[in-house]
Design a protein around this motif. Structure first.
Motif, mmCIF file in Angstrom:
data_model
loop_
_atom_site.group_PDB
_atom_site.id
_atom_site.type_symbol
_atom_site.label_atom_id
_atom_site.label_comp_id
_atom_site.label_asym_id
_atom_site.label_seq_id
_atom_site.Cartn_x
_atom_site.Cartn_y
_atom_site.Cartn_z
ATOM 1 N N ALA A 160 0.822 -1.208 0.000
ATOM 2 C CA ALA A 160 0.000 0.000 0.000
ATOM 3 C C ALA A 160 0.857 1.259 0.000
ATOM 4 N N SER A 161 2.057 1.165 0.576
ATOM 5 C CA SER A 161 2.920 2.340 0.660
ATOM 6 C C SER A 161 3.370 2.829 -0.713
ATOM 7 N N PHE A 162 3.268 1.969 -1.730
ATOM 8 C CA PHE A 162 3.631 2.390 -3.081
ATOM 9 C C PHE A 162 2.543 3.253 -3.719
ATOM 10 N N GLY A 163 1.341 3.222 -3.168
ATOM 11 C CA GLY A 163 0.237 3.963 -3.766
ATOM 12 C C GLY A 163 -0.468 3.143 -4.828
ATOM 13 N N ALA A 164 -1.621 3.612 -5.259
ATOM 14 C CA ALA A 164 -2.431 2.866 -6.230
ATOM 15 C C ALA A 164 -1.694 2.657 -7.546
ATOM 16 N N GLN A 165 -1.054 3.710 -8.051
ATOM 17 C CA GLN A 165 -0.331 3.598 -9.315
ATOM 18 C C GLN A 165 1.078 3.042 -9.109
ATOM 19 N N GLY A 166 1.699 3.413 -8.003
ATOM 20 C CA GLY A 166 3.056 2.941 -7.735
ATOM 21 C C GLY A 166 3.138 1.439 -7.555
ATOM 22 N N ALA A 167 2.048 0.843 -7.077
ATOM 23 C CA ALA A 167 2.029 -0.608 -6.898
ATOM 24 C C ALA A 167 2.197 -1.332 -8.224
ATOM 25 N N ASN A 168 1.753 -0.697 -9.303
ATOM 26 C CA ASN A 168 1.911 -1.312 -10.623
ATOM 27 C C ASN A 168 3.370 -1.332 -11.074
ATOM 28 N N LEU A 169 4.195 -0.489 -10.465
ATOM 29 C CA LEU A 169 5.628 -0.519 -10.754
ATOM 30 C C LEU A 169 6.305 -1.631 -9.965
ATOM 31 N N ALA A 170 5.904 -1.771 -8.707
ATOM 32 C CA ALA A 170 6.503 -2.808 -7.861
ATOM 33 C C ALA A 170 6.090 -4.207 -8.309
ATOM 34 N N ALA A 171 4.883 -4.317 -8.851
ATOM 35 C CA ALA A 171 4.355 -5.634 -9.232
ATOM 36 C C ALA A 171 5.232 -6.373 -10.239
ATOM 37 N N PRO A 172 5.680 -5.733 -11.328
ATOM 38 C CA PRO A 172 6.519 -6.483 -12.272
ATOM 39 C C PRO A 172 7.966 -6.657 -11.819
ATOM 40 N N VAL A 173 8.421 -5.841 -10.851
ATOM 41 C CA VAL A 173 9.802 -5.955 -10.380
ATOM 42 C C VAL A 173 9.976 -7.196 -9.509
ATOM 43 N N ARG A 174 9.040 -7.428 -8.613
ATOM 44 C CA ARG A 174 9.124 -8.572 -7.698
ATOM 45 C C ARG A 174 9.160 -9.908 -8.446
ATOM 46 N N PRO A 175 8.310 -10.149 -9.442
ATOM 47 C CA PRO A 175 8.369 -11.457 -10.113
ATOM 48 C C PRO A 175 9.651 -11.693 -10.899
ATOM 49 N N VAL A 176 10.334 -10.627 -11.308
ATOM 50 C CA VAL A 176 11.609 -10.813 -12.008
ATOM 51 C C VAL A 176 12.597 -11.525 -11.084
ATOM 52 N N VAL A 177 12.679 -11.032 -9.838
ATOM 53 C CA VAL A 177 13.551 -11.660 -8.848
ATOM 54 C C VAL A 177 13.036 -13.058 -8.504
ATOM 55 N N ALA A 178 11.722 -13.161 -8.340
ATOM 56 C CA ALA A 178 11.124 -14.439 -7.943
ATOM 57 C C ALA A 178 11.357 -15.524 -8.990
ATOM 58 N N CYS A 179 11.273 -15.159 -10.268
ATOM 59 C CA CYS A 179 11.460 -16.151 -11.331
ATOM 60 C C CYS A 179 12.889 -16.682 -11.341
ATOM 61 N N PHE A 180 13.850 -15.800 -11.098
ATOM 62 C CA PHE A 180 15.240 -16.247 -11.021
ATOM 63 C C PHE A 180 15.412 -17.239 -9.870
ATOM 64 N N TRP A 181 14.877 -16.866 -8.694
ATOM 65 C CA TRP A 181 15.020 -17.737 -7.539
ATOM 66 C C TRP A 181 14.179 -18.997 -7.668
ATOM 67 N N TYR A 182 13.078 -18.890 -8.366
ATOM 68 C CA TYR A 182 12.243 -20.068 -8.610
ATOM 69 C C TYR A 182 13.033 -21.119 -9.380
ATOM 70 N N GLY A 183 13.752 -20.671 -10.403
ATOM 71 C CA GLY A 183 14.580 -21.597 -11.168
ATOM 72 C C GLY A 183 15.726 -22.154 -10.346
ATOM 73 N N ALA A 184 16.354 -21.293 -9.529
ATOM 74 C CA ALA A 184 17.496 -21.728 -8.718
ATOM 75 C C ALA A 184 17.071 -22.732 -7.654
ATOM 76 N N GLN A 185 15.940 -22.480 -7.004
ATOM 77 C CA GLN A 185 15.459 -23.394 -5.968
ATOM 78 C C GLN A 185 15.011 -24.723 -6.564
ATOM 79 N N THR A 186 14.445 -24.670 -7.757
ATOM 80 C CA THR A 186 14.061 -25.912 -8.429
ATOM 81 C C THR A 186 15.297 -26.734 -8.764
ATOM 82 N N ALA A 187 16.357 -26.049 -9.182
ATOM 83 C CA ALA A 187 17.621 -26.735 -9.465
ATOM 84 C C ALA A 187 18.191 -27.361 -8.195
ATOM 85 N N ALA A 188 18.068 -26.658 -7.063
ATOM 86 C CA ALA A 188 18.551 -27.198 -5.792
ATOM 87 C C ALA A 188 17.753 -28.429 -5.386
ATOM 88 N N SER A 189 16.446 -28.370 -5.604
ATOM 89 C CA SER A 189 15.590 -29.505 -5.277
ATOM 90 C C SER A 189 15.928 -30.717 -6.139
#
Length: 293
Positions: free
Chosen positions: A5-34
């Motif tokens: 909520a601290s990003f604001g209504a419009q600012g949240a749309n900026l944070a939304a695509p940034v987080r999955p970029v990091v998550a997708c990298f770690w998703y692949g890395a954790q799957t490789a570890a598994s």
């Protein structure tokens, strides 16, 4: 919730695509570890070891690629069943990890001749391991502890952005508080103590510092122990991956175009990105089975 909520209504749309970029990298890395935990178990078979040492694709063996795809597909299957399935899976995976860790700790303490916090590890080895973990300072010193503390804060700060992805499904506010109390300080401290005892005992038995449970479990000469521990740690890694990376990426990708991308479609997109990143994951081709001393 307030973190977003601290990003604001419009600012949240900026944070939304940034987080999955990091998550997708770690998703692949954790799957490789598994998948690496499963490879450590499978290469105990001579035929699978030969298969593992055979042809390689993009610096990964056929066994590694096959294991990765299987683990990747299992996560995709779980997430497509919905959040209730994820919750039930987590309810089972958490206790299973504790059982496997206690088996390792007790087994190694027996082999080491008893329980002890006196590790006896050479300082140069500890310094090398802490540097590999990006922890500066002499192990046990004030600055080393501060570095570890900063690492934990950084780790949980990332997950805090997606805390609402799970708290929204809680039955009540008290349920969230109780879960945080038992899941974070209590569970984290207890698990860290067990992990420390396991690492110390493993050093006394094998003569080397093994920091990862799957490495320790792969070192056991007993097929039964490895058969229990390796799949358990593989499943545990999947559970962490679902919570920390998959669910968050699916929700955040969906938030970019909510009219066209559902939670399920967001999960598919995250999974495909992670699969495309797999060739860049470190290879575990150097894994070799180690007999119990």
């Amino acid at each position: 919730m307030l973190a977003r909520a601290s990003f604001g209504a419009q600012g949240a749309n900026l944070a939304a695509p940034v987080r999955p970029v990091v998550a997708c990298f770690w998703y692949g890395a954790q799957t490789a570890a598994s998948s690496g935990a499963m490879v450590a178990l499978l290469i105990r078979s001579d035929s699978l070891m030969a298969f593992h040492k055979g042809a390689h694709y993009l610096d990964h063996s056929r066994l590694e690629v096959s294991s990765y795809v299987i683990m990747w597909a299992l996560q995709l299957l779980l997430i497509q069943k919905g959040m209730e399935t994820v919750r039930k899976f987590q309810d089972w995976a958490g206790p299973a990890v504790w059982v496997a860790m206690l088996i390792l700790a007790i087994g190694l303490c027996v082999k080491a001749g008893g329980f002890s916090f006196d590790h006896g590890m050479p300082m140069n080895v500890l310094l090398e391991k802490t540097r590999d973990a990006s922890v500066s300072g002499e192990p046990g010193s004030f600055w080393a502890l501060m570095a570890v503390r900063a690492t934990w804060i950084t780790y949980f700060a990332e997950l805090y952005l997606n805390f609402c992805d799970f708290s929204r499904y809680a039955k009540s506010r008290n349920a969230v508080k109780k879960g945080n109390l038992w899941g974070l300080p209590v569970n984290l401290i207890a698990f860290s103590l067990v992990a420390g005892v396991t690492t110390i005992a493993a050093f006394k038995v094998y003569g080397e510092v093994l920091l990862h449970p799957e490495q320790i479990s792969a070192s056991f000469d007993s097929w039964m122990v490895v058969l229990i521990a390796a799949p358990t740690f593989a499943v545990a890694t999947l559970g962490i991956n679902l919570v920390a990376n998959f669910v968050s990426a699916a929700f955040d990708i969906s938030n970019v175009f909510p009219r066209h991308i559902s939670f399920g479609k967001g999960g598919y997109i995250a999974a495909i990105i992670a699969l495309m990143l797999y060739p860049f994951a470190p290879s575990s081709a150097s894994i070799e089975p180690v007999s119990m001393l």
